[in-house]
Design a protein around this motif. Structure first.
Motif, PDB file in Angstrom:
ATOM      1  N   SER A 530      54.229  45.307  34.759  1.00 44.53           N
ATOM      2  CA  SER A 530      53.130  44.847  35.618  1.00 44.53           C
ATOM      3  C   SER A 530      52.471  46.059  36.253  1.00 44.53           C
ATOM      4  N   ALA A 531      51.255  45.835  36.788  1.00 39.91           N
ATOM      5  CA  ALA A 531      50.522  46.898  37.466  1.00 39.91           C
ATOM      6  C   ALA A 531      49.684  46.287  38.577  1.00 39.91           C
ATOM      7  N   SER A 532      49.511  47.037  39.673  1.00 35.01           N
ATOM      8  CA  SER A 532      48.629  46.616  40.763  1.00 35.01           C
ATOM      9  C   SER A 532      47.316  47.371  40.621  1.00 35.01           C
ATOM     10  N   VAL A 533      46.217  46.623  40.517  1.00 30.69           N
ATOM     11  CA  VAL A 533      44.906  47.223  40.219  1.00 30.69           C
ATOM     12  C   VAL A 533      43.979  47.019  41.401  1.00 30.69           C
ATOM     13  N   GLU A 534      43.272  48.082  41.795  1.00 37.23           N
ATOM     14  CA  GLU A 534      42.318  48.000  42.908  1.00 37.23           C
ATOM     15  C   GLU A 534      41.210  47.010  42.575  1.00 37.23           C
ATOM     16  N   ARG A 548      42.476  34.950  43.843  1.00 34.85           N
ATOM     17  CA  ARG A 548      42.627  35.765  45.060  1.00 34.85           C
ATOM     18  C   ARG A 548      43.592  36.933  44.795  1.00 34.85           C
ATOM     19  N   PRO A 549      43.379  38.047  45.496  1.00 32.74           N
ATOM     20  CA  PRO A 549      44.231  39.223  45.293  1.00 32.74           C
ATOM     21  C   PRO A 549      45.558  39.095  46.016  1.00 32.74           C
ATOM     22  N   LEU A 550      46.377  40.113  45.852  1.00 37.18           N
ATOM     23  CA  LEU A 550      47.656  40.174  46.562  1.00 37.18           C
ATOM     24  C   LEU A 550      47.405  40.553  48.024  1.00 37.18           C
ATOM     25  N   ASP A 551      48.491  40.600  48.814  1.00 41.13           N
ATOM     26  CA  ASP A 551      48.381  40.906  50.243  1.00 41.13           C
ATOM     27  C   ASP A 551      47.800  42.293  50.490  1.00 41.13           C
ATOM     28  N   ASN A 552      48.062  43.230  49.578  1.00 35.78           N
ATOM     29  CA  ASN A 552      47.572  44.600  49.763  1.00 35.78           C
ATOM     30  C   ASN A 552      46.149  44.784  49.241  1.00 35.78           C
ATOM     31  N   LYS A 554      45.078  44.318  46.269  1.00 31.43           N
ATOM     32  CA  LYS A 554      45.049  44.629  44.842  1.00 31.43           C
ATOM     33  C   LYS A 554      45.359  43.384  44.025  1.00 31.43           C
ATOM     34  N   TYR A 555      45.008  43.467  42.760  1.00 26.76           N
ATOM     35  CA  TYR A 555      45.275  42.364  41.843  1.00 26.76           C
ATOM     36  C   TYR A 555      46.451  42.725  40.939  1.00 26.76           C
ATOM     37  N   SER A 556      47.312  41.745  40.714  1.00 21.37           N
ATOM     38  CA  SER A 556      48.471  41.971  39.865  1.00 21.37           C
ATOM     39  C   SER A 556      48.097  41.742  38.403  1.00 21.37           C
ATOM     40  N   TYR A 557      48.335  42.744  37.584  1.00 19.47           N
ATOM     41  CA  TYR A 557      48.062  42.663  36.141  1.00 19.47           C
ATOM     42  C   TYR A 557      49.391  42.646  35.383  1.00 19.47           C
ATOM     43  N   SER A 558      49.428  41.854  34.332  1.00 20.47           N
ATOM     44  CA  SER A 558      50.556  41.951  33.403  1.00 20.47           C
ATOM     45  C   SER A 558      50.203  42.992  32.351  1.00 20.47           C
ATOM     46  N   VAL A 559      51.176  43.795  31.960  1.00 22.48           N
ATOM     47  CA  VAL A 559      50.941  44.907  31.043  1.00 22.48           C
ATOM     48  C   VAL A 559      51.916  44.808  29.875  1.00 22.48           C
ATOM     49  N   ASN A 560      51.354  44.833  28.672  1.00 26.56           N
ATOM     50  CA  ASN A 560      52.174  44.967  27.471  1.00 26.56           C
ATOM     51  C   ASN A 560      52.119  46.424  27.044  1.00 26.56           C
ATOM     52  N   LEU A 561      53.240  47.104  27.134  1.00 22.75           N
ATOM     53  CA  LEU A 561      53.315  48.508  26.726  1.00 22.75           C
ATOM     54  C   LEU A 561      53.957  48.561  25.337  1.00 22.75           C
ATOM     55  N   TYR A 562      53.164  48.958  24.348  1.00 16.49           N
ATOM     56  CA  TYR A 562      53.630  49.018  22.961  1.00 16.49           C
ATOM     57  C   TYR A 562      53.946  50.464  22.604  1.00 16.49           C
ATOM     58  N   SER A 655      44.498  38.694  25.083  1.00 22.44           N
ATOM     59  CA  SER A 655      43.746  37.433  25.121  1.00 22.44           C
ATOM     60  C   SER A 655      44.005  36.621  26.384  1.00 22.44           C
ATOM     61  N   ARG A 656      44.007  37.288  27.511  1.00 19.63           N
ATOM     62  CA  ARG A 656      44.114  36.567  28.783  1.00 19.63           C
ATOM     63  C   ARG A 656      43.546  37.450  29.883  1.00 19.63           C
ATOM     64  N   PRO A 657      42.883  36.855  30.870  1.00 16.04           N
ATOM     65  CA  PRO A 657      42.396  37.658  32.003  1.00 16.04           C
ATOM     66  C   PRO A 657      43.580  38.135  32.836  1.00 16.04           C
ATOM     67  N   GLY A 658      43.462  39.331  33.380  1.00 19.00           N
ATOM     68  CA  GLY A 658      44.540  39.867  34.203  1.00 19.00           C
ATOM     69  C   GLY A 658      45.665  40.444  33.382  1.00 19.00           C
ATOM     70  N   GLY A 659      45.365  40.825  32.166  1.00 12.96           N
ATOM     71  CA  GLY A 659      46.380  41.443  31.330  1.00 12.96           C
ATOM     72  C   GLY A 659      45.769  42.552  30.499  1.00 12.96           C
TER      73      GLY A 659
END
Length: 858
Positions: A530-534, A548-552, A554-562, A655-659
């Motif tokens: 995962s990653a927190s994105v401004e 809505r964003p996180l408390d800080n 930022k938005y939480s992104y899911s990350v696929n690291l290949y 194929s999804r927003p936030g990833g």
């Protein structure tokens, strides 16, 4: 026939060349309209046949229907045939040699099922009574068994269920292993005895990863108990949009638990329950027909306008002897009727013949590349014929209206003096002094000639503008249809996927990569982070999706690291223009970001393509490993070495927003993790093969039970087939549009040049040399081309915008101008105009000046 019409016929016969040019122009126009209509119906029928051959001829499935309600569906006025099916379940197969296929899968259906579903009998006969079965021929070829034709056997049939959840498992789910133990069990329900009466090819209910060999059993619906539930599958007798309302009504009436539609077949009937897709379909049809009609009208209008211009003296003579405005107008309409009566039948036959010849040429290619038995056949429906005739007739009527109106207003004196086309004033032919200084006197004379013959000049420019619009809009239309199709298709770029590897080394995967037929391989370690994105780096569609964003903030992104093996990564980086040496030698771990996502927005029903994150090269992302639902552990920063939309073999888009997807090498991954072991990881080997099915068989012979093989050849072939079919339609249609455009330009310019014989003879008589004459013609060509591009390109872009807006009802992606097509158009316009004018000039080049000055008609 009145005297005016008789005189019109005589004029048509006397001016054979002009009449022939007009007839040919109308024939081309009608042939195009007919070809488009026939191509659409033929392509639609072909796709129906392909879909029926692969998936069966059915339209609605009522899942889990009470057996006592089957007569209600059977007797419905829309039901043509009713298939009754039931999945009996699985039985242990003692003769199985493949650990991934240890079962026999029993499916039963009534007689209609064997007719409407693609069951290909290879030996014996079809089941005709209870207890008779048809077995997959692979049972005899791949296993040790004596289940030959005539064999009677008894088995315990039950249901596959997951160990932990007791969830039922079907043919779509392969056997899952953990520590080399199957994560499922078989719960027996009943004992059955069967007799084998025939063998068949593999069916649509059995994929390469399916755990059971298919056996089809005959089902007699009259033997069902009242409490039994079965799947009732209907073939309707009249496929239209009412199918959805009727199905909903029947499901409610019968108590069926679910409704499934054969969407892949219904769409080729033009039936869909997606309102956005309907909007897209109908708006595109309207735009396409308008483009065709405008092109046809421009071609035929020019022919009639030139005809009236040439016949002006004849019309003036009629006026001088008492012909009324109505008679003169009707003479032009009569001419249009005569031209149409000759051209429309020939044009329709030519269009059909052209499509038939095209199909004859491309059918072998389609069958070889797409691996289908069906052929494109010419399908001419009454609707397509009537549409072609009506559109052609309306086109001729509209095309002849303005010339007819002009003819009705022509006075005898204007016609005799021939002053209606050329009305000179000093202001009208005034040119800039800059033209003579830059290009010489010949260019100035050429420009004055165009200004002096404004109507012919405008007609020629109009033809060029229409040609530009036709080519660019149709090219943009077909490219975007292909783009839309690609968005709906799975992004499959491999043949076989092997998963289930734990700690693996190069020696572990070597036996698979060296199998006969394997042409390429990639080993990929996938880590879920995962990653927190401004907020400023988050696209609006992602904000709408995440809400809505996180408390800080930022938005939480899911990350696929290949992490690809080093050799495969080096090859992939080279394909996108990135040197891996720079990445490997850098102190900061880096990765390539695939920054394009495509997803289906359920709320709007649209397929949306957008950026995943708003970032640049050399910026960094801070990644976290995922532990549980909320706990995260920071792993560090990874630098973005490159941005791309190109995927390597084996990797499919997020194929999804936030990833987002990050691609790196195995070596850089080790550096980034610093010997930490992530919680969520998966190892997968992807293979491409010259013969995927044969490679699959070889893999099954050597792989251990905990390794799972997934063959995507069938899915990939279907995707390639759809893209191939669309390419055939695309380039065929562009070829038709190009033909009509070139014919339009050639007809207009060549006829215009022929009419100017007297003008050219006059210029030669006052001392213009052949060199100066050619120079003047060349400049006229340039003026025509520039003028056409000035008007044609902006209008074309506006038409592209309309098409793009239409497609946005269903698909959302960025608007991009077809720069390559625009460049082709710019080059083609000057080539076509120049070559057409040179061809026309060559025909009158040797004419005598005196004869040219005397020339009044063609």
């Amino acid at each position: 026939m009145n005297i005016v019409n008789k005189i019109t016929l005589r004029q048509l016969k006397q001016n054979k060349r002009r009449t022939l040019v007009t007839i040919i122009g109308v024939i081309i126009s009608v042939a195009m309209v007919t070809a488009v209509a026939v191509l659409a119906t033929s392509f639609q029928d072909f796709m129906k046949q392909v879909t029926i051959a692969s998936d069966g001829e059915w339209h609605v499935e009522y899942a889990n229907t009470p057996a006592n309600q089957l007569p209600t569906i059977q007797e419905d006025e829309q039901t043509d045939e009713l298939v009754v099916t039931n999945d009996l379940g699985y039985a242990e197969f003692d003769g199985a040699e493949r650990e991934s296929k240890p079962y026999l899968f029993f499916k039963e259906m009534n007689e209609a099922g064997f007719d409407l579903f693609p069951v290909q009998l290879t030996e014996g006969r079809l089941p005709q009574s209870s207890g008779e079965v048809l077995i997959n021929e692979n049972i005899l070829a791949d296993t040790k068994t004596d289940l030959g034709i005539g064999t009677t056997f008894t088995v315990d049939i039950g249901q596959r269920v997951a160990l932990n959840s007791e969830q039922p498992l079907g043919q779509e789910t392969s056997i899952q292993y953990e520590d080399k133990k199957a994560l499922e069990k078989l719960k027996p329900k009943q004992t059955k005895t069967f007799t084998v009466v025939g063998t068949m090819e593999s069916t649509i209910w059995e994929r390469s990863w399916s755990p059971g060999y298919t056996i089809l059993h005959y089902l007699d619906p009259s033997t069902l108990n009242e409490g039994d539930k079965v799947n009732s599958i209907a073939k309707v007798n009249n496929v239209n949009s009412s199918i959805y309302d009727n199905a909903e009504h029947l499901a409610e009436q019968t108590g069926a638990e679910e409704i499934h539609y054969h969407d892949s077949l219904l769409r080729y009937y033009g039936v869909t329950d997606h309102s956005n897709l309907k909007k897209t379909f109908f708006s595109l049809i309207v735009i396409l027909m308008l483009i065709i009609m405008i092109g046809s009208i421009s071609l035929i209008y020019n022919a009639f306008a030139i005809s009236v211009s040439e016949r002006s003296k004849h019309l003036g003579m009629l006026s001088s002897i008492g012909a009324t405005k109505r008679q003169k107008r009707n003479s032009v309409f009569f001419e249009g009727g005569v031209i149409g009566a000759i051209s429309i039948p020939i044009g329709i036959l030519s269009g059909i013949a052209g499509i038939a010849a095209t199909f004859m040429f491309i059918n072998p290619i389609i069958q070889e590349v797409a691996n289908v038995d069906q052929k494109l056949s010419v399908v001419v429906t009454p609707i397509s014929l009537v549409s072609a005739v009506v559109v052609s007739a309306v086109t001729i009527l509209i095309s002849s209206y303005l010339p007819a109106r002009k003819a009705s207003k022509l006075t005898a004196m204007d016609a005799i003096r021939q002053t209606q086309d050329v009305k000179l004033t000093g202001k009208a032919v005034k040119t800039s002094k800059l033209v003579r200084k830059m290009f010489g006197m010949e260019a100035e004379i050429g420009l004055k000639n165009l200004k002096r013959n404004k109507k012919r000049y405008k007609a020629t420019v109009f033809s060029l503008v229409i040609s530009i619009i036709l080519f660019l809009t149709v090219s943009f239309f077909t490219d975007n249809i292909k783009k839309s199709l690609e968005l709906t298709q799975a992004d499959i770029n491999y043949d076989i996927k092997l998963s289930g590897f734990e700690d693996v080394s190069a020696d572990d995967i070597k036996p698979y990569t060296q199998l006969e037929g394997v042409t390429a391989s990639t080993f990929i370690r996938t880590i879920y982070l995962s990653a927190s994105v401004e907020e400023k780096k988050v696209p609006e569609v992602v904000k709408d999706y995440k809400q809505r964003p996180l408390d800080n903030g930022k938005y939480s992104y899911s990350v696929n690291l290949y992490a690809m093996d080093d050799e495969s990564f080096r090859k992939y980086a080279g394909e996108i223009g990135k040197k891996t040496d720079d990445m490997i030698e850098a102190d900061q771990p880096s990765a390539i970001l695939v920054n394009e996502i495509t997803y289906n927005d359920q709320s709007s029903g649209r397929v949306i393509e957008t950026e995943g994150i708003l970032t640049n090269v050399n910026e960094t992302l801070t990644l976290h490993s995922i532990r549980g639902e909320t706990e995260q552990k920071g792993l560090g920063e990874i630098e973005i070495a490159a941005l791309t939309d190109q995927l390597p073999m084996g990797i499919t888009s997020t194929s999804r927003p936030g990833g987002v997807d990050l691609i790196t090498s195995e070596q850089m991954l080790e550096t980034f993790l610093s010997n930490q072991k992530p919680e969520h990881a998966r190892n997968t080997l992807y293979l491409n093969s010259s013969d995927p099915m044969k490679t699959q068989e070889a893999i099954e012979e050597i792989k251990p039970s905990h390794i799972r093989a997934y063959n995507v050849e069938q899915s990939r072939q279907q995707q390639e087939r759809m893209l191939l079919f669309m390419s055939v339609f695309t380039y065929g249609f562009i070829a038709l549009i190009s033909a009509i455009s070139i014919a339009n330009i050639f007809n207009t310019i060549s006829t215009s040049i022929a009419i100017r014989k007297r003008e050219f003879a006059m210029l030669k008589s006052v001392g213009m040399t052949p060199k100066g004459f050619n120079k003047m013609i060349n400049y006229e060509s340039i003026f025509y081309g520039f003028k056409a591009l000035i008007y044609g390109l902006p209008i074309s872009i506006a038409c592209m915008g309309a098409i793009y807006v239409s497609l946005r009802h269903t698909f959302t992606y960025g608007f991009a101008l077809p720069w390559i097509s625009i460049l082709y158009v710019i080059i083609a316009i000057f080539i076509i105009v120049g070559s057409t004018m040179l061809y026309s000039i060559r025909k009158i080049k040797k004419q005598n000046i005196i004869e040219g000055l005397r020339q009044e008609n063609l």
